[in-house]
Design a protein around this motif. Structure first.
Motif, PDB file in Angstrom:
ATOM      1  N   ARG A 231      40.508 109.803  44.535  1.00 36.20           N
ATOM      2  CA  ARG A 231      41.968 110.393  44.776  1.00 36.20           C
ATOM      3  C   ARG A 231      42.299 111.880  44.084  1.00 36.20           C
ATOM      4  O   ARG A 231      42.279 113.318  43.966  1.00 36.20           O
ATOM      5  CB  ARG A 231      42.954 109.670  45.244  1.00 36.20           C
ATOM      6  CG  ARG A 231      45.023 110.715  45.212  1.00 36.20           C
ATOM      7  CD  ARG A 231      44.655 111.185  46.111  1.00 36.20           C
ATOM      8  NE  ARG A 231      45.217 110.335  47.606  1.00 36.20           N
ATOM      9  CZ  ARG A 231      45.659 110.832  48.045  1.00 36.20           C
ATOM     10  NH1 ARG A 231      44.665 112.277  48.984  1.00 36.20           N
ATOM     11  NH2 ARG A 231      46.124 110.210  49.450  1.00 36.20           N
TER      12      ARG A 231
ATOM     13  N   GLU B 174      39.758 114.605  44.436  1.00 35.46           N
ATOM     14  CA  GLU B 174      40.180 115.367  45.281  1.00 35.46           C
ATOM     15  C   GLU B 174      41.453 116.602  44.992  1.00 35.46           C
ATOM     16  O   GLU B 174      41.794 117.460  45.042  1.00 35.46           O
ATOM     17  CB  GLU B 174      41.222 114.620  45.999  1.00 35.46           C
ATOM     18  CG  GLU B 174      41.100 115.236  47.562  1.00 35.46           C
ATOM     19  CD  GLU B 174      41.861 114.484  49.014  1.00 35.46           C
ATOM     20  OE1 GLU B 174      41.685 114.837  49.923  1.00 35.46           O
ATOM     21  OE2 GLU B 174      42.100 113.166  48.763  1.00 35.46           O
TER      22      GLU B 174
ATOM     23  N   LEU C  10      48.307 117.488  50.495  1.00 29.07           N
ATOM     24  CA  LEU C  10      47.239 116.550  50.047  1.00 29.07           C
ATOM     25  C   LEU C  10      48.669 115.496  50.957  1.00 29.07           C
ATOM     26  O   LEU C  10      49.092 113.876  50.922  1.00 29.07           O
ATOM     27  CB  LEU C  10      46.954 115.622  49.118  1.00 29.07           C
ATOM     28  CG  LEU C  10      45.780 116.368  48.352  1.00 29.07           C
ATOM     29  CD1 LEU C  10      45.753 116.079  46.727  1.00 29.07           C
ATOM     30  CD2 LEU C  10      44.331 116.203  49.323  1.00 29.07           C
TER      31      LEU C  10
ATOM     32  N   HIS D 165      47.490 111.959  38.592  1.00 30.91           N
ATOM     33  CA  HIS D 165      46.447 112.207  38.383  1.00 30.91           C
ATOM     34  C   HIS D 165      45.845 113.173  37.782  1.00 30.91           C
ATOM     35  O   HIS D 165      44.629 112.740  36.840  1.00 30.91           O
ATOM     36  CB  HIS D 165      46.999 112.281  40.090  1.00 30.91           C
ATOM     37  CG  HIS D 165      46.631 111.603  40.998  1.00 30.91           C
ATOM     38  ND1 HIS D 165      46.022 110.296  40.691  1.00 30.91           N
ATOM     39  CD2 HIS D 165      47.182 111.646  42.473  1.00 30.91           C
ATOM     40  CE1 HIS D 165      47.011 109.322  42.239  1.00 30.91           C
ATOM     41  NE2 HIS D 165      47.234 109.916  43.449  1.00 30.91           N
TER      42      HIS D 165
END
Length: 368
Positions: free
Chosen positions: A301, A304, A322, A332
């Motif tokens: 993740r 990404e 997403l 993130h």
């Protein structure tokens, strides 16, 4: 390679742990059944040009280098000093007190041989092997660096800097591990962002081979900005030098640059000695600062999210793509910057590309 050792090496793929030691220390290895008693093995990431089967360090492949003895060695497996001949008898300019460079740090030993007329002749092999033996004993960066500086002074080196190579928008001060440049020059170099125009530094980013400053490709060395920087460096006593590019276990680029106020006329053995000392110094420095423990691999993740940031998407746009919250995207990215030991998302993208953590097709404006 025998099957048991292949299995042990295979366990390293992915996380690629580093190991160096006697074969007796390897778990699950039946030495007697395979016809050998002991040896020395080193596991680590690749980065050697021109050798079949050894791939680029950034690809993350494991490399095994082993030496096998048919019987138990009576002495530690340390290469013997090379005899002095030809280029190895190069005499550094200026007086050097080689008596200070001893295994125990006192004046009880000499890493040089007496030449004609009683003057000291540097033995590069003894110099480097002595440092290697002491390298893991140091408990501080300053002690490690002082030992290295004392050793290379015998080869005519006046200044050195051990640093990770900065990525775009990253200042030099935040990546330097240790250095003894003249303070005024270090401040000027960082404040004026000379690294971006320094042909030596830029070539260190592009090559894996150690090189003399004068071996920098002409298309880089001929630039007016670099000529100006070189002239200023000479005024501070950095006229010539030798650079050893390196990579950490996570693929972060680094280098150790040795510089002298005089022209460096190193032969093969001097270059090999500096190369060996640089590799061991960097490995010991990483252990001291604990970089390997701080940096972890990015999750799928996180990769990404970082790919979309590299493509110029804002946190909100990424959250829509997403189907997660904007706050989650921000978290993130914060985790990515922490794992890669950088301060901005732009720097994180550069480091992740170096490490092959992400691959992007296009790059837009990066959000920080």
């Amino acid at each position: 390679m025998d099957e048991p050792r292949q299995r042990h090496a295979g366990k390293g793929r992915g996380d690629a742990p580093r190991f160096a030691g006697h074969l007796q220390e390897l778990p699950g290895l039946d030495r007697a059944r395979n016809g050998f008693a002991d040896g020395f093995v080193e596991l680590g990431r690749g980065g050697v040009d021109g050798h079949k089967g050894v791939e680029d360090v950034s690809a993350g492949h494991l490399v095994v280098l082993s030496f096998v003895a048919p019987k138990l060695p009576s002495r530690p497996l340390v290469p013997p000093p090379m005899p002095l001949s030809g280029r190895s008898e190069w005499r550094p300019r200026g007086a050097v007190d080689l008596g200070k460079i001893a295994t125990n740090g006192s004046t009880g030993g000499r890493n040089a041989l007496a030449g004609r007329g009683g003057e000291a002749i540097v033995n590069p092999a003894e110099l480097s092997f002595g440092f290697v033996e002491r390298c893991g004993l140091h408990r501080s960066m300053q002690a490690l660096f002082d030992d290295l500086a004392d050793c290379v002074r015998a080869l005519g080196i006046d200044h050195l800097i051990l640093t990770r190579l900065p990525v775009p928008e990253e200042g030099l001060e935040g990546v330097v591990l240790e250095q003894n440049w003249p303070s005024a020059w270090f401040r000027r170099y960082g404040r004026r962002n000379y690294f971006s125009h320094d042909a030596v530094g830029q070539w260190a980013v592009r090559t894996k081979r150690p090189f003399l400053w004068k071996e920098t490709p002409p298309d880089l060395a001929a630039r007016p900005e670099f000529r100006r920087i070189s002239g200023e460096a000479r005024e501070f006593g950095l006229a010539d030098g030798f650079v050893v590019p390196m990579c950490s276990a996570r693929g972060r680029q680094a280098a150790l640059s040795f510089s002298s106020r005089h022209k460096c006329e190193f032969g093969t053995r001097e270059r090999a000695a500096l190369h060996l000392m640089a590799l061991y110094a960097y490995g010991a420095a990483m252990q001291l600062v604990g970089e390997h423990g701080r940096i972890g691999r990015l999750t799928e993740r996180e990769q990404e999210v970082l790919r979309w940031a590299a493509d110029g998407k804002t946190a909100w746009e990424t959250s829509v793509i997403l189907r997660i919250s904007e706050r989650t995207v921000a978290k993130h990215l914060e985790a990515v910057r922490r794992k890669l030991d950088v301060t901005t998302t732009s720097q994180a993208v550069a480091v992740a590309l170096q490490n092959r953590e992400i691959v992007v097709q296009s790059m837009g404006n990066l959000a920080t």
